[in-house]
Design an enzyme around this catalytic site. Sequence first.
Site, PDB file in Angstrom:
ATOM      1  N   TYR A   1       8.454 -12.735  -1.470  1.00 34.91           N
ATOM      2  CA  TYR A   1       7.813 -13.196  -2.056  1.00 34.91           C
ATOM      3  C   TYR A   1       7.858 -14.923  -1.937  1.00 34.91           C
ATOM      4  CZ  TYR A   1       4.283 -13.489  -5.312  1.00 34.91           C
ATOM      5  OH  TYR A   1       2.193 -13.769  -5.571  1.00 34.91           O
TER       6      TYR A   1
ATOM      7  N   LYS B   1      -2.475  14.899  -0.014  1.00 38.30           N
ATOM      8  CA  LYS B   1      -2.567  14.859   1.409  1.00 38.30           C
ATOM      9  C   LYS B   1      -1.469  14.236   1.885  1.00 38.30           C
ATOM     10  CE  LYS B   1      -5.315  15.612   5.139  1.00 38.30           C
ATOM     11  NZ  LYS B   1      -5.997  16.793   5.616  1.00 38.30           N
TER      12      LYS B   1
END
Length: 463
Positions: A113, A168
């Site tokens: 970060y 999925k």
Amino acid sequence: MANPGPGNSITLRLEAPANFTATSELASAAARAGAVVTALDVVESHHTGMVVDLTCNTSGTDHADDVKMSLDALDGVHVRKVSDRTFLMHLGGKLEVVPREPIRNRDDLSRAYTPGVARVCMAIAENPEDARALTVKRNTIAVVTDGSAVLGLGNIGPSAALPVMEGKAALFKQFAGVDAWPVCLDTQDTEEIIQIVKAIAPVYGGVNLEDIAAPRCFEIEARLRDELNIPVFHDDQHGTAIVTLAALTNALRVVGKRIEDVRIVISGVGAAGNAIVQLLQAQGARNIIACGSRGAIHSGETYADPHRQQLANSTNPDDFSGTLAEAVAGSDVFIGVSAPDILTGDDIAAMADDAIVFAMANPVPEIDPVVASRTAAVVATGRSDFPNQINNVLAFPGVFRGLLDAGVSDITPPMLVAAAQAIADRVEPEELNASYIIPSVFDPLVAVEVAEAIVTAAESHKE
């Protein structure tokens, strides 16, 4: 047709007498009620009794209630609780986000970060193509739906579609190492769907359109393919077509016929039916009759739907205009992607010798496969509890793995044919028979070989 299966699996926690025959009596009672017992565990045992977990497959909620009542009626037996194993699997969803790199200290934080991440951001700003190498884009798929055509459930909306899209995404990861995320849109407006997908596309390396009703799905896919620089694949169309062609390739080998010579009847002219027609024609099929709810699509009639009109212009060379049952009579192959129980055993018996029947409507096929198998040489369904399951899981993970690895945005018919051939070839010649024309979805090499076939076809397309 409702057979006990793992989709309706329950676990009953039972109090039973402490004797030598208690567990066998419990299993026998469940079996007499029509359940398939898959596990029986003694979780507590005391001098006065014991607690048993009995797990069994049922055919649905009403059947589960019948099983519970049958067990509760035994002398000395009490059902404490019934747990639905499918709902338990879905509690809290089936996905989570896990960092690929651990963040253990300030040093890691400064690179993952701020301030270090700013350098990566500026590198991508200067060269946008670097996003593929430096972000999740290189391995992430959006699974996009509007909930308008979910499995065999119909237009149930985006929230109710979410469990399917989660599943999925889990399959993408399980079978091909592809990170995928469900994107369920609260709109069924074609233009809005296109604009939303375009707006979120920077995050993803590809888009898997899922369970979007025809005919909207055709325009959505075509527009997104034209307007995005990442691959867009409608699995209900092309995934279904790939696995159907793979299964048909091997079924024809079993019966000794050629795709160029057979008469094929397809029931269902929506997304799947249209795509199957196109891919079978790309592989050399010459005599296809596509049937809707009112019978055969033929050139003697004009259709308001342009996709049906295209079918009328490109199929049915003899201009047959009868019903589905009349079309099936004398045909070599029936492929159903439509509705339950629309054919009878007599219809299948009227087909040509060594007939092939793919009854893929879910959960109830177009014809009971047990009935069809009495006269057809090869029978396949979309269900996991019968031989020859034609399942899109065999196609879409490997297809996207290959597309991401090849770094291409165009999806061509030769790629789809190559994927189908890779699936078909996973069944070795010595293994091939009427009950084994397509590999298991758990074959670890299917996705690998489909991906390799896609990459090879993509490289040929570039040349």
